[in-house]
Design an enzyme around this catalytic site. Structure first.
Site, short mmCIF file in Angstrom:
data_model
loop_
_atom_site.label_atom_id
_atom_site.label_comp_id
_atom_site.label_asym_id
_atom_site.label_seq_id
_atom_site.Cartn_x
_atom_site.Cartn_y
_atom_site.Cartn_z
N ASP A 202 125.14 90.38 -16.67
CA ASP A 202 125.86 90.29 -15.40
C ASP A 202 124.87 89.89 -14.31
OD1 ASP A 202 127.34 90.60 -13.10
OD2 ASP A 202 127.90 92.68 -13.48
N TYR B 28 135.38 84.87 -0.86
CA TYR B 28 134.71 83.67 -1.35
C TYR B 28 134.15 82.85 -0.19
CZ TYR B 28 133.98 79.35 -4.01
OH TYR B 28 133.43 78.23 -4.60
N LYS C 96 130.12 82.12 0.68
CA LYS C 96 129.55 80.77 0.68
C LYS C 96 128.99 80.41 2.06
CE LYS C 96 130.45 79.97 -3.63
NZ LYS C 96 129.36 79.83 -4.62
N THR D 295 136.84 72.27 -13.00
CA THR D 295 136.19 73.31 -13.79
C THR D 295 137.18 74.46 -13.99
OG1 THR D 295 135.36 74.52 -11.87
CG2 THR D 295 133.96 72.75 -12.75
#
Length: 253
Positions: A63, A154, A158, A188
């Protein structure tokens, strides 16, 4: 070829998507690569694929949010190849869920994987890299600059990476260059997971591709080539830069 001949690169999240594309291209360009991931089967597949092309690769299972996994990555690179020249902190998760309903643990896990793990790897590897210099290429996202529905953790992670890269570029110059790639929508597994936040994922992805000025999604190869540029000597006077690679999506066209 051989733009990375005799170099050693650590690439997190190197078992699929953009990370795998970067690992395979770097190995083809002469680098020994140490990749991480949580799926041992896929890790072995990548190592086998690289070896079949004459490249050198080692897989570290674990991890990436764990400090111990990052320490094993650094230790493995030094024990197997005796040097670390390039870091590509690439591993990331989405942390889907709005602020009103996502559990706190989603926020914490996203920050741990997308931000804290990047800092851990860099902190542990930098003492070895300072001896001969090197390049750090963080894989970020255009989510650093624009919002996406149901992705607050997220986007925040970023955005923080861009600030971290700018700071590290100052702190580590001139020995180590630090830059960040900010990809748009790339085909992806992560993109398709993101689309699951919407009722019709396939339709959403198709519509996204249509709105991109280049009229297609990115590929792992697109990102790998940009990473190669920032990792190698062709970008020797570039540091502290966020390179957007999105088919023109951020232009608003």
């Amino acid at each position: 070829m051989n733009k990375l001949k005799s170099k050693t690169a650590i690439i997190t999240g190197g078992t699929s998507g953009m990370g795998r594309g970067i690992a395979e291209l770097f190995a083809a360009e002469g680098a020994a690569v140490v990749i991480s991931g949580r799926d041992a089967r896929r890790g072995r597949e990548v190592v086998k694929a690289i070896a079949s092309q004459g490249g050198k690769a080692v897989f570290v299972n674990g991890d990436i949010a764990s400090l111990s996994t990052n320490r094993r990555l650094v230790d493995t690179a030094m024990k197997r190849f005796g040097r670390i020249d390039i870091l590509v902190p690439n591993a990331g998760i989405l942390g889907i869920g709005g602020v009103k309903d996502a559990p706190i643990k989603v926020w914490q896990r996203t920050i741990d994987v997308n931000l804290n793990a990047v800092y851990y790897l860099i902190k542990l590897a930098v003492p070895h890299m300072l001896k001969r210099g090197g390049s750090i290429v963080v894989n970020g996202s255009i989510a650093a600059f624009k919002a996406f529905q149901n992705h607050p953790a997220y986007c925040a992670s970023k955005g923080a990476l861009v600030a971290l890269v700018r700071q590290l570029a100052i702190d580590l110059a001139p020995a180590i260059r630090v830059n960040i790639l900010c990809p748009g929508q790339v085909d992806t597994p992560l993109l398709w997971d993101s689309a699951k936040a919407f009722p019709n994922p396939k339709t959403v992805v198709q519509e996204v591709a249509k709105r991109i000025p280049m009229k297609r999604l990115g590929t792992p190869g697109d990102i790998a080539k940009a990473a190669l540029f920032l990792a190698g000597d062709d970008s020797a006077w570039i540091t502290g830069t966020a390179l957007t690679i999105d088919g023109g999506a951020m232009t608003g066209g």
